[in-house]
Scaffold this active site. Structure first.
Site, PDB file in Angstrom:
ATOM      1  N   LYS A  10       0.840  -1.198   0.000  1.00  0.00           N
ATOM      2  CA  LYS A  10       0.000   0.000   0.000  1.00  0.00           C
ATOM      3  C   LYS A  10       0.886   1.265   0.000  1.00  0.00           C
ATOM      4  O   LYS A  10       2.106   1.174   0.180  1.00  0.00           O
ATOM      5  CB  LYS A  10      -0.927  -0.043   1.219  1.00  0.00           C
ATOM      6  CG  LYS A  10      -1.848  -1.285   1.273  1.00  0.00           C
ATOM      7  CD  LYS A  10      -2.966  -1.080   2.289  1.00  0.00           C
ATOM      8  CE  LYS A  10      -3.290  -2.300   3.100  1.00  0.00           C
ATOM      9  NZ  LYS A  10      -4.373  -2.075   4.083  1.00  0.00           N
ATOM     10  N   TYR A  50     -12.174  -2.602  -2.407  1.00  0.00           N
ATOM     11  CA  TYR A  50     -12.747  -2.609  -1.054  1.00  0.00           C
ATOM     12  C   TYR A  50     -14.271  -2.601  -1.155  1.00  0.00           C
ATOM     13  O   TYR A  50     -14.908  -1.598  -0.883  1.00  0.00           O
ATOM     14  CB  TYR A  50     -12.252  -1.407  -0.252  1.00  0.00           C
ATOM     15  CG  TYR A  50     -10.830  -1.568   0.236  1.00  0.00           C
ATOM     16  CD1 TYR A  50     -10.489  -2.589   1.119  1.00  0.00           C
ATOM     17  CD2 TYR A  50      -9.819  -0.712  -0.184  1.00  0.00           C
ATOM     18  CE1 TYR A  50      -9.184  -2.756   1.567  1.00  0.00           C
ATOM     19  CE2 TYR A  50      -8.510  -0.868   0.264  1.00  0.00           C
ATOM     20  CZ  TYR A  50      -8.206  -1.895   1.139  1.00  0.00           C
ATOM     21  OH  TYR A  50      -6.916  -2.054   1.587  1.00  0.00           O
ATOM     22  N   ASN A 153      -1.110  -0.283   7.523  1.00  0.00           N
ATOM     23  CA  ASN A 153      -0.517  -1.600   7.823  1.00  0.00           C
ATOM     24  C   ASN A 153       0.221  -2.215   6.628  1.00  0.00           C
ATOM     25  O   ASN A 153       0.398  -3.423   6.559  1.00  0.00           O
ATOM     26  CB  ASN A 153      -1.576  -2.545   8.403  1.00  0.00           C
ATOM     27  CG  ASN A 153      -2.759  -2.725   7.482  1.00  0.00           C
ATOM     28  OD1 ASN A 153      -2.705  -2.308   6.324  1.00  0.00           O
ATOM     29  ND2 ASN A 153      -3.810  -3.347   7.966  1.00  0.00           N
ATOM     30  N   HIS A 156      -1.742  -5.560   1.667  1.00  0.00           N
ATOM     31  CA  HIS A 156      -3.032  -6.261   1.545  1.00  0.00           C
ATOM     32  C   HIS A 156      -2.725  -7.628   0.959  1.00  0.00           C
ATOM     33  O   HIS A 156      -1.832  -7.749   0.108  1.00  0.00           O
ATOM     34  CB  HIS A 156      -3.967  -5.511   0.589  1.00  0.00           C
ATOM     35  CG  HIS A 156      -5.086  -6.383   0.104  1.00  0.00           C
ATOM     36  ND1 HIS A 156      -6.256  -6.541   0.824  1.00  0.00           N
ATOM     37  CD2 HIS A 156      -5.187  -7.200  -0.976  1.00  0.00           C
ATOM     38  CE1 HIS A 156      -7.031  -7.415   0.190  1.00  0.00           C
ATOM     39  NE2 HIS A 156      -6.409  -7.827  -0.915  1.00  0.00           N
ATOM     40  N   GLU A 167      -9.987 -10.308  -7.082  1.00  0.00           N
ATOM     41  CA  GLU A 167      -9.015  -9.209  -6.960  1.00  0.00           C
ATOM     42  C   GLU A 167      -7.960  -9.272  -8.073  1.00  0.00           C
ATOM     43  O   GLU A 167      -7.565  -8.244  -8.619  1.00  0.00           O
ATOM     44  CB  GLU A 167      -8.339  -9.273  -5.583  1.00  0.00           C
ATOM     45  CG  GLU A 167      -9.309  -8.949  -4.438  1.00  0.00           C
ATOM     46  CD  GLU A 167      -8.727  -9.235  -3.055  1.00  0.00           C
ATOM     47  OE1 GLU A 167      -7.556  -9.656  -2.960  1.00  0.00           O
ATOM     48  OE2 GLU A 167      -9.450  -9.041  -2.061  1.00  0.00           O
TER      49      GLU A 167
HETATM   50  P1  ADP Z   1      -6.943  -7.132   6.347  1.00  0.00           P
HETATM   51  O1  ADP Z   1      -6.245  -6.045   5.544  1.00  0.00           O
HETATM   52  O2  ADP Z   1      -6.050  -7.637   7.444  1.00  0.00           O
HETATM   53  O3  ADP Z   1      -7.524  -8.220   5.488  1.00  0.00           O
HETATM   54  P2  ADP Z   1      -9.657  -6.073   6.798  1.00  0.00           P
HETATM   55  O4  ADP Z   1     -10.128  -6.672   5.523  1.00  0.00           O
HETATM   56  O5  ADP Z   1     -10.441  -6.349   8.037  1.00  0.00           O
HETATM   57  O6  ADP Z   1      -8.146  -6.420   7.132  1.00  0.00           O
HETATM   58  O7  ADP Z   1      -9.636  -4.478   6.621  1.00  0.00           O
HETATM   59  C1  ADP Z   1      -9.090  -3.885   5.453  1.00  0.00           C
HETATM   60  C2  ADP Z   1      -8.218  -2.708   5.832  1.00  0.00           C
HETATM   61  O8  ADP Z   1      -9.032  -1.706   6.461  1.00  0.00           O
HETATM   62  C3  ADP Z   1      -7.146  -3.017   6.880  1.00  0.00           C
HETATM   63  O9  ADP Z   1      -5.973  -3.569   6.318  1.00  0.00           O
HETATM   64  C4  ADP Z   1      -6.910  -1.661   7.498  1.00  0.00           C
HETATM   65  O10 ADP Z   1      -5.984  -0.905   6.756  1.00  0.00           O
HETATM   66  C5  ADP Z   1      -8.283  -0.994   7.424  1.00  0.00           C
HETATM   67  N1  ADP Z   1      -9.031  -1.050   8.704  1.00  0.00           N
HETATM   68  C6  ADP Z   1      -9.764  -2.087   9.152  1.00  0.00           C
HETATM   69  N2  ADP Z   1     -10.357  -1.772  10.329  1.00  0.00           N
HETATM   70  C7  ADP Z   1      -9.980  -0.505  10.627  1.00  0.00           C
HETATM   71  C8  ADP Z   1     -10.252   0.411  11.705  1.00  0.00           C
HETATM   72  N3  ADP Z   1     -11.034   0.081  12.712  1.00  0.00           N
HETATM   73  N4  ADP Z   1      -9.689   1.630  11.680  1.00  0.00           N
HETATM   74  C9  ADP Z   1      -8.897   2.004  10.658  1.00  0.00           C
HETATM   75  N5  ADP Z   1      -8.596   1.209   9.603  1.00  0.00           N
HETATM   76  C10 ADP Z   1      -9.132  -0.034   9.583  1.00  0.00           C
END
Ligand code: ADP
Length: 196
Positions: A10, A50, A153, A156, A167
């Site tokens: 990202k 998303y 983070n 993805h 995707e």
């Molecule tokens: P992952 O990326 O681990 O598969 P998710 O699909 O649950 O996680 O969420 C997608 C992305 O949304 C996460 O990687 C993160 O960047 C963001 N995200 C999820 N929950 C939150 C939150 N409560 N606050 C801020 N960002 C969030």
């Protein structure tokens, strides 16, 4: 058994110059890169990547609520769908904020292995040794939510074979996905063909 996953580095990973380090981890694990490119995502791509569905919203809501409660804090949001919608809009903004690296990575059990290698969604909970745990550990739901922004983070990775297929088709044309024998494939062929 052989699976393909869509992996994104990202905008935070690109800006923090972690591209080489992150890709090396997948290569060192024996996974194979089938496609790779750098691009700035357009809004329609981020929106389709998303996708807001109820299960995802419930999951995001539950994970965040848990983390608040572990800190002894009350989670103030009532509706999972509303909360999911907010996170989705932050995600879309973030994904379009700068260049990303998109990859298709292949290997036996690749989806499970890559998810394990990137670590928990909240980097604070991701163990050392994972990409999020090593390079983004100070990021937490509490910090992100207090600033009304997405959790930064770094990566993805597809979380199921169905999502991986969707995707990959979104980010890559079929002709951008390559097929070749890696050193790892050749080594395994050698082992399987040898009598020892
Ligand atoms: P992952 O990326 O681990 O598969 P998710 O699909 O649950 O996680 O969420 C997608 C992305 O949304 C996460 O990687 C993160 O960047 C963001 N995200 C999820 N929950 C939150 C939150 N409560 N606050 C801020 N960002 C969030």
């Amino acid at each position: 058994m052989n699976e393909q996953s869509l992996v994104l580095i990202k905008p935070d990973g690109v800006r923090r110059a972690l591209v080489g380090k992150i890709i090396s981890r997948f290569e060192e694990a024996g996974l194979k890169i089938l496609a790779m490119k750098m691009l700035v995502a357009e809004k329609f791509l981020a929106e389709n990547h998303y996708q807001l569905d109820e299960t995802w919203a419930q999951n995001v809501y539950a994970k965040t609520k848990n983390s608040y409660e572990k800190d002894g804090k009350k989670f103030p949001y009532k509706s999972a769908l509303e909360y999911g919608r907010t996170i989705q809009s932050w995600n879309m903004k973030f994904l379009c904020e700068g260049p990303v690296i998109a990859l298709v990575i292949e290997g036996p059990h690749a989806i499970e292995i890559i998810r394990k290698m990137i670590g928990s969604t909240e980097p604070r909970q991701a163990p050392p040794g994972t990409i999020r745990g090593d390079f983004a550990a100070i990021e937490s739901y509490a910090v992100a939510d207090s600033k009304r922004r997405v959790l930064r983070n770094l990566t993805h990775a597809s979380d199921s074979p169905e999502n991986a297929r969707r995707e990959i088709a979104l980010w890559f044309k079929p002709e951008e996905i390559h097929s070749y024998k890696s050193a790892h494939d050749i080594y395994l062929e050698h082992v399987e063909n040898s009598k020892n």
